[in-house]
Design a protein around this motif. Structure first.
Motif, mmCIF file in Angstrom:
data_model
loop_
_atom_site.group_PDB
_atom_site.id
_atom_site.type_symbol
_atom_site.label_atom_id
_atom_site.label_comp_id
_atom_site.label_asym_id
_atom_site.label_seq_id
_atom_site.Cartn_x
_atom_site.Cartn_y
_atom_site.Cartn_z
ATOM 1 N N LEU A 220 40.636 35.641 8.503
ATOM 2 C CA LEU A 220 39.287 35.990 8.930
ATOM 3 C C LEU A 220 39.325 36.466 10.372
ATOM 4 N N LEU A 221 38.944 37.728 10.601
ATOM 5 C CA LEU A 221 38.993 38.327 11.931
ATOM 6 C C LEU A 221 37.616 38.787 12.352
ATOM 7 N N GLY A 222 37.299 38.585 13.643
ATOM 8 C CA GLY A 222 35.954 38.860 14.124
ATOM 9 C C GLY A 222 35.824 40.116 14.954
ATOM 10 N N SER A 223 34.619 40.352 15.426
ATOM 11 C CA SER A 223 34.282 41.581 16.132
ATOM 12 C C SER A 223 35.028 41.697 17.454
ATOM 13 N N GLU A 224 35.071 42.930 17.965
ATOM 14 C CA GLU A 224 35.872 43.243 19.127
ATOM 15 C C GLU A 224 35.421 42.491 20.386
ATOM 16 N N GLY A 225 34.120 42.330 20.562
ATOM 17 C CA GLY A 225 33.624 41.698 21.782
ATOM 18 C C GLY A 225 33.475 40.201 21.676
ATOM 19 N N ASP A 226 32.674 39.748 20.724
ATOM 20 C CA ASP A 226 32.311 38.336 20.630
ATOM 21 C C ASP A 226 33.221 37.520 19.728
ATOM 22 N N GLY A 227 34.089 38.155 18.980
ATOM 23 C CA GLY A 227 34.934 37.407 18.058
ATOM 24 C C GLY A 227 34.135 36.943 16.848
ATOM 25 N N LEU A 228 34.608 35.893 16.225
ATOM 26 C CA LEU A 228 33.961 35.386 15.015
ATOM 27 C C LEU A 228 32.645 34.697 15.332
ATOM 28 N N SER A 229 31.708 34.822 14.410
ATOM 29 C CA SER A 229 30.423 34.140 14.566
ATOM 30 C C SER A 229 30.591 32.641 14.336
ATOM 31 N N ARG A 230 29.630 31.889 14.783
ATOM 32 C CA ARG A 230 29.664 30.431 14.557
ATOM 33 C C ARG A 230 29.645 30.120 13.062
ATOM 34 N N ALA A 231 28.879 30.896 12.304
ATOM 35 C CA ALA A 231 28.812 30.668 10.859
ATOM 36 C C ALA A 231 30.181 30.887 10.216
ATOM 37 N N ALA A 232 30.898 31.905 10.685
ATOM 38 C CA ALA A 232 32.230 32.162 10.137
ATOM 39 C C ALA A 232 33.187 31.038 10.481
ATOM 40 N N LEU A 233 33.141 30.572 11.702
ATOM 41 C CA LEU A 233 34.024 29.477 12.114
ATOM 42 C C LEU A 233 33.713 28.203 11.337
ATOM 43 N N ARG A 234 32.435 27.966 11.066
ATOM 44 C CA ARG A 234 32.072 26.790 10.261
ATOM 45 C C ARG A 234 32.590 26.921 8.833
ATOM 46 N N ALA A 235 32.685 28.170 8.363
ATOM 47 C CA ALA A 235 33.129 28.399 6.985
ATOM 48 C C ALA A 235 34.643 28.313 6.843
ATOM 49 N N ALA A 236 35.374 28.353 7.953
ATOM 50 C CA ALA A 236 36.835 28.385 7.886
ATOM 51 C C ALA A 236 37.421 27.020 7.536
ATOM 52 N N ASP A 237 38.524 27.053 6.803
ATOM 53 C CA ASP A 237 39.266 25.823 6.507
ATOM 54 C C ASP A 237 40.195 25.450 7.656
ATOM 55 N N SER A 238 40.657 26.444 8.393
ATOM 56 C CA SER A 238 41.519 26.186 9.541
ATOM 57 C C SER A 238 41.329 27.294 10.557
ATOM 58 N N VAL A 239 41.697 26.996 11.803
ATOM 59 C CA VAL A 239 41.651 27.986 12.873
ATOM 60 C C VAL A 239 43.083 28.217 13.340
ATOM 61 N N VAL A 240 43.471 29.490 13.395
ATOM 62 C CA VAL A 240 44.850 29.869 13.708
ATOM 63 C C VAL A 240 44.837 30.772 14.923
ATOM 64 N N THR A 241 45.812 30.598 15.796
ATOM 65 C CA THR A 241 45.897 31.431 16.989
ATOM 66 C C THR A 241 47.280 32.054 17.104
ATOM 67 N N ILE A 242 47.327 33.246 17.669
ATOM 68 C CA ILE A 242 48.593 33.933 17.924
ATOM 69 C C ILE A 242 49.052 33.564 19.328
ATOM 70 N N PRO A 243 50.186 32.901 19.491
ATOM 71 C CA PRO A 243 50.656 32.543 20.839
ATOM 72 C C PRO A 243 50.856 33.799 21.691
#
Length: 269
Positions: A220-243
């Motif tokens: 799940l990837l978000g918009s260029e400026g604000d990133g993912l919406s709060r609703a999208a983050l709530r819907a996610a099973d996990s949050v992943v980051t690229i080091p």
């Protein structure tokens, strides 16, 4: 094909090709008219292979033979003009020689697109058509089975998206998702784990996630400026980051999709 010579930029037959630099106009005209514009012989050919139907083609004189080979026996008007007139019609220099006004296929049901998909990309509210096209190209080249876009995401069939994708928008199954949380219910029903790419405390490093990836996963990837919406983050099973290194906190969204897809396809051993 039916060749029709055109010398007047104001010819009424060419309405589909006018003012292509006006994004707002094309957003209104293309979906409402059931059309999109495919640019270049290669992209037109890929659209036809995907079963899309052309309404007409606008081509410069020197590209007629190439278009004839692609269209074959299809009964399609081909408007032939010179480069100067083509630029007057479209509002920009048509370097790739040919444009086609294509009928839009009906978008499939999300459940159908998800059926059997092991790796999915979800684009939430990405407004830049270049980024959408680049993300589709990454999806096609790096093994994604499907792409889902939210209702406010830029149009994958907009001319710039199609061109940047090199026609891979016709290759990867895709459709639009409903709003959250209805989208989450669809993903649950399909048994898809939703991994949000975002900066967050406690996020899992991508290489760690890839080493033990779920059988079916949606990035799940978000918009260029604000990133993912709060609703999208709530819907996610996990949050992943690229080091990241060098004091950079994140990548362009299309680049991030490429890195994440490659990591999923090449987990550490």
């Amino acid at each position: 094909m039916r060749i029709e010579k055109v010398a007047d930029a104001d010819d009424a037959r060419l309405g589909d090709y006018r003012n292509l630099t006006d994004v707002a106009l094309r957003r209104v005209l293309e979906p409402a008219g059931g059309l999109y514009i495919a640019e270049s012989a290669k992209v037109i050919e890929r659209a036809l292979r995907a079963g899309h139907v052309p309404r007409s083609v606008l081509v410069q004189d020197k590209w007629v033979d190439d278009i004839a080979a692609i269209l074959g026996e299809r009964d399609v008007p081909v408007y032939v003009t010179d480069s100067a007139t083509a630029e007057q019609i479209t509002g920009y220099a048509v370097h790739r020689g040919a444009l086609a006004a294509m009928h839009r296929p009906e978008l499939p049901d999300p459940a159908e697109v998800l059926r059997g998909a092991r790796t999915v990309v979800i684009l939430e509210d990405i407004v830049d058509h270049t980024n959408v096209g680049a993300a589709f190209r990454a999806a096609a080249g790096l093994g994604a089975d499907a792409v889902l876009v939210t209702e406010r995401c830029a149009d994958p069939l907009y001319r710039r998206s199609v061109r940047v994708s090199m026609g891979t928008v016709f290759q990867v199954p895709w459709t639009r998702l409903p709003a959250w949380p209805a989208a989450r219910r669809l993903l649950d029903e399909a048994g898809v784990h939703v991994a949000a790419l975002a900066l967050a405390d406690g996020a899992t490093d991508l290489h760690v996630f890839a080493a033990d990836r779920p059988e079916r996963v949606a990035l799940l990837l978000g918009s260029e400026g604000d990133g993912l919406s709060r609703a999208a983050l709530r819907a996610a099973d996990s949050v992943v980051t690229i080091p990241m290194a060098g004091g950079v906190d994140s990548l362009n969204v299309a680049a991030a999709s490429s890195v994440a897809l490659w990591a999923l396809a090449h987990p550490p051993r």
